[in-house]
Write an enzyme that holds these catalytic residues in place. Structure first.
Site, PDB file in Angstrom:
ATOM      1  CG  HIS A  72      -1.870   4.985   2.883  1.00 34.81           C
ATOM      2  ND1 HIS A  72      -3.014   5.137   3.637  1.00 34.81           N
ATOM      3  CD2 HIS A  72      -1.866   5.994   1.992  1.00 34.81           C
ATOM      4  CE1 HIS A  72      -3.678   6.189   3.209  1.00 34.81           C
ATOM      5  NE2 HIS A  72      -3.002   6.737   2.207  1.00 34.81           N
ATOM      6  CG  HIS A  87       0.538   9.191   0.081  1.00 36.76           C
ATOM      7  ND1 HIS A  87       0.446   8.165  -0.832  1.00 36.76           N
ATOM      8  CD2 HIS A  87      -0.726   9.476   0.477  1.00 36.76           C
ATOM      9  CE1 HIS A  87      -0.826   7.848  -0.994  1.00 36.76           C
ATOM     10  NE2 HIS A  87      -1.562   8.623  -0.209  1.00 36.76           N
TER      11      HIS A  87
END
Length: 168
Positions: A72, A87
């Site tokens: 992620h 992110h």
């Protein structure tokens, strides 16, 4: 969770680096991120992008210095020493990699616009997680990087969302 990437290197140059958008969507202030660590700049200076599609691309030329295990997030280092953390979404680590397909691995050299991670935008939203994606100067605590953001509609791999430099 606070991300800190320790690096003993100091910046190599005082050039200004143009950071292009890693996503297609809308570039906004970090203050809009629904996470205090990002919103208050505790993770470092930067911007955030609200994505319209599930493809994260390299915003700078550099080296993938860390691909997070759950895919992620990724960190890229420019030849100047600048490190960026990308992110995808908030609390998406909880998805344990489901819906994220990395196209690179730690150690890879990448070029602006190269796909880093493909992700299922609808699955993230359906799971109840915000998709807003911070783009952070990860090594601002070690180097006095200055960032100058540009907000608005953006396209992945095109257009500058932030200029970053070391003060002279």
């Amino acid at each position: 969770m606070i991300w800190k990437w320790k690096n003993n290197k100091s910046a190599k140059t005082s050039e200004t680096i143009s950071v292009v958008s890693p996503l297609t969507g809308t570039c906004v202030s970090l203050e809009e991120v629904p996470d205090e660590a990002f919103a208050q700049g505790l993770m470092g200076p930067g911007v955030a992008v609200i994505p319209q599609e599930g493809r994260l691309v390299a915003p700078i030329d550099g080296t993938v210095v860390h691909l997070i295990k759950s895919h992620h997030a990724v960190m890229i280092e420019h030849a100047s020493g600048l490190q960026l953390l990308l992110h995808i979404g908030m609390n998406t680590v909880s998805l344990k990699g489901q819906g994220f397909t990395p196209q690179v691995q730690t150690g890879d050299q990448v070029a602006v616009g190269q796909t880093l991670i493909e992700f299922d935008l609808n699955a993230i939203v359906s799971a109840g997680y915000p998709v807003i994606t911070p783009v952070i100067v990860a090594n601002a605590a070690e180097q006095p990087w200055e960032s100058h953001p540009t907000y608005g509609n953006v396209e992945a791999g095109l257009g500058t969302i932030m200029k970053v430099s070391l003060p002279k």
